[in-house]
Design a protein around this motif. Structure first.
Motif, PDB file in Angstrom:
ATOM      1  N   SER A   1       0.522  -1.466  -0.181  1.00 47.24           N
ATOM      2  CA  SER A   1      -0.505  -0.040   0.477  1.00 47.24           C
ATOM      3  C   SER A   1       0.785   1.203  -0.083  1.00 47.24           C
ATOM      4  O   SER A   1       0.473   2.135  -0.627  1.00 47.24           O
ATOM      5  N   ALA A   2       1.805   1.419   0.519  1.00 43.14           N
ATOM      6  CA  ALA A   2       2.767   2.101   0.133  1.00 43.14           C
ATOM      7  C   ALA A   2       3.142   2.833  -0.343  1.00 43.14           C
ATOM      8  O   ALA A   2       3.811   3.655  -1.028  1.00 43.14           O
TER       9      ALA A   2
ATOM     10  N   CYS B   1       2.725   7.850   3.607  1.00 41.45           N
ATOM     11  CA  CYS B   1       2.673   6.628   2.798  1.00 41.45           C
ATOM     12  C   CYS B   1       4.814   6.545   2.858  1.00 41.45           C
ATOM     13  O   CYS B   1       5.539   5.564   2.822  1.00 41.45           O
TER      14      CYS B   1
END
Lengths: 474, 177
Positions: free
Chosen positions: A107-108, A237
């Protein structure tokens, strides 16, 4: 000049270089919103109950029983004993921290590298992170033996003058795991705020509207809100990416600062990070492959996406294979009798030799299957490989933890580690709790980042024909 | 009855972007667009500049880093001096890992709190929620609202402008407070 400019136009990329669409068969933003919220709004399907009930039993009965018996009686109920003072509790702790890492990585890091396909699986990956860090954090808290003294680990002023010893990596672990839990939850929650607003605006019942109005916190989707939101998202992030490399490194430092053959190696922080990511990708395959079918998301989490995850699994697997090779090489090259002894006994010892071969068989050999395109497109094969990777990585941690402890420098203090039923029940309990929370998440929260997926559609691009732009711009 | 402003609905990202340009050029100041996802280029059209969230995050992260360095000095070198491995009571490198980890924690909390604070969230209600069509702002419609507090706001003129730039379902929104 004019000629060359027009010629440039016809240079469309060849078929093999064209990117697969993020969503297959997209019929517009409204359709996408309906499609992505359909599962959470629909009735509870049978497969969900079939999975949920046993998971909930493990979480609500097995886990509390294992915890209460262990906490009230002592660490002696486990197989941990001299010289193997770390057993299944630490093995499972590292395993759970590892499972968490791929979620953050997907996700990051894939956000920072602008991989649009990650919007479809990012939320599910983050949820995996949050729940597995919860499970990981449980183990050290009870491994200390007297769980009611856990507050000793935090810098709380008290009349006894107890302060943590900040030079110890075990102390850093406390900070790292807690930070990981908090930050991954914040990241997960913040990503969901616009989607809570979507569910709120779509809700038909008062209760649902009430709950999601509360969670969405009055989100209107104004340009000013998005402006700040996007900035906060990039910052989070970036910070989460730092955590991917930090948390498992610190877990690795717990080991490599110990003067024990098999542990005392500078490669450990990297070793643990890559191992964590590899194991997490395995778990991602285990979760995504069935859910995309059962939740009717085959157009969203497409085969090319699964293929990319399989490729990332292969890459991290190859790095871990390199590290295995290096570990064995350094053990031989160091000329250290004890190092050589430990590493020979990982594969040819008399008690845990099979663990070493599981490690080699799965993490080194089975992973190579992912080179084959047909296997990367075969969902059943990927699911099985995902399960195997989790077993392989679990055995790797067992080899590292127990394999180095049970035969140390003095043969007179050699021993064995045999897990008891309480070790195993605790692990089963945490598995149940993880899957119970995951199933609840899938059913009741927006499991796919709806607004993020919409934002990478051509319909969302004001300079694209589908986004309402006039002219011939592609 | 007080008015919140006038809201108009648009069909596509390109339409709302060009509408925003025209509203800005008409000289309005208190207006905003409401979209299901961030529209690229909107921050330039609306002249939003750089978001302050990054600075909030930096301040909280740096604050957390320094506080942990201070805490470790206080705990291990001042309040209860502890000799570990014959090393000095305090040295900056020994503080790095916990301070760095807490910097990440501080930065992350700062990003979320900064985002919520700058967006004036959480709030329980917004006058626009009373508008029936506004629920589509999270689906596939794009809205532009001009506030009644804008110096140039006039019910007829503003409505006319929104009609001219292609808005539909133009409605006056009341402010219940």
């Amino acid at each position: 000049m004019a000629d060359s400019a027009t010629n440039l136009k016809s240079l469309a990329p060849p078929a093999e270089l064209r990117r697969a669409p993020v969503v297959e068969g997209n019929k517009g933003l409204g359709w996408l919103t309906d499609k992505l919220s359909a599962f959470a709004e629909g009735k509870i399907p049978r497969w969900w109950l079939v999975l949920f009930l046993p998971a909930a039993f493990c979480a609500m009965v097995v886990l509390p029983v294992a915890l209460i018996y262990q906490v009230t009686t002592g660490v002696g109920v486990w197989g941990n004993n001299h010289p193997a003072m770390w057993g299944l509790d630490i093995v499972s702790f590292i395993w759970w921290v590892g499972v968490a890492h791929a979620g953050t990585l997907i996700s990051a890091m894939l956000f920072l590298t602008k991989q649009h396909w990650r919007t479809t699986i990012g939320r599910m990956a983050e949820a995996m992170t949050v729940f597995s860090v919860m499970m990981a954090g449980l183990y050290p808290a009870i491994h200390v033996g007297r769980a009611w003294f856990d507050w000793f680990m935090f810098p709380i002023p008290n009349s006894n003058g107890n302060w943590p010893q900040f030079r110890s990596p075990l102390m850093w672990d406390v900070f790292a795991v807690n930070t990981y839990l908090v930050v991954s939850m914040l990241f997960w929650f913040m990503g969901m705020i616009p989607d809570f607003a979507i569910v709120r605006d779509r809700s038909t019942t008062r209760i649902r509207k009430g709950i999601f109005s509360f969670l969405a916190m009055g989100w209107t989707g104004s340009a000013r809100q998005w402006h700040n939101y996007e900035k906060a998202y990039v910052v989070l992030c970036g910070l989460c990416t730092l955590l991917v490399f930090t948390v498992s490194s610190i877990v690795g430092l717990d080991f490599c600062t110990s003067m024990l053959a098999g542990w005392h190696a500078t490669i450990f922080p990297l070793y643990f990070v890559i191992g964590a990511v590899f194991c997490g990708f395995g778990m991602m395959l285990v979760i995504l492959v069935p859910l995309r079918k059962w939740c009717g998301l085959e157009n969203i989490i497409t085969l090319p996406h699964i293929d990319k995850i399989a490729k990332l699994t292969l890459v991290s697997g190859l790095i871990i294979d390199y590290i295995y090779a290096m570990e064995f090489f350094i053990a031989w090259y160091s000329g250290d009798t004890y190092e050589r002894w430990v590493f020979t006994h990982r594969l040819f010892g008399h008690t845990y030799w099979y663990m070493g071969w599981i490690l080699i068989g799965i993490n080194v050999c089975v992973t190579q299957l992912l080179w084959i395109k047909k296997i990367r497109a075969n969902l059943a094969a990927l699911f099985i490989i995902g399960v195997l990777i989790n077993i392989g990585m679990w055995s790797e941690r067992f080899v590292i933890v127990v394999g180095s402890l049970y035969q140390d420098f003095l043969p007179s203090s050699w021993g064995k580690y045999i897990p008891t039923i309480w070790d195993i029940l605790l692990y089963i309990g945490t598995l149940g709790a993880f899957f119970m929370m995951y199933l609840l998440f899938v059913k009741f929260l927006p499991m796919i980042a709806i607004s993020e997926v919409k934002s990478v559609m051509p319909e969302a691009n004001p300079h694209h024909r589908l986004g309402g732009a006039k002219g011939e711009k592609r | 009855m007080k008015h919140f402003g006038i809201i108009a609905e648009f069909d596509s990202p390109a339409a709302i972007l060009s509408a925003a340009e025209k509203v800005r050029d008409a000289g309005y100041q208190r207006w905003d667009t409401f979209t299901p996802f961030p529209i690229h280029g909107m921050e330039k059209v609306m002249k939003l500049g750089n978001s302050l969230v990054g600075w909030v995050s930096l301040a909280m992260g740096a604050g957390a880093f320094l506080s942990v360095v201070g805490l470790i000095w206080y705990a291990n070198a001042f309040d209860y001096p502890l000799i570990v491995g014959g090393k000095p009571m305090f040295s900056p490198p020994m503080t790095f890992v916990p301070a760095y980890i807490m910097m990440i924690m501080g930065g992350a909390v700062g990003a979320l709190v900064g985002m919520l604070g700058l967006n004036q969230l959480p709030r329980l209600h917004h006058p626009l929620f009373a508008n029936k069509n506004f629920a589509l702002a999270s689906r596939d419609k794009f809205f532009l609202a001009i506030g009644a507090t804008d110096p140039k706001f006039s019910e007829n003129e503003t409505r006319k402008l929104l009609e001219e730039i292609g808005g539909v379902n133009i409605e006056l929104v009341e402010d219940a407070d």
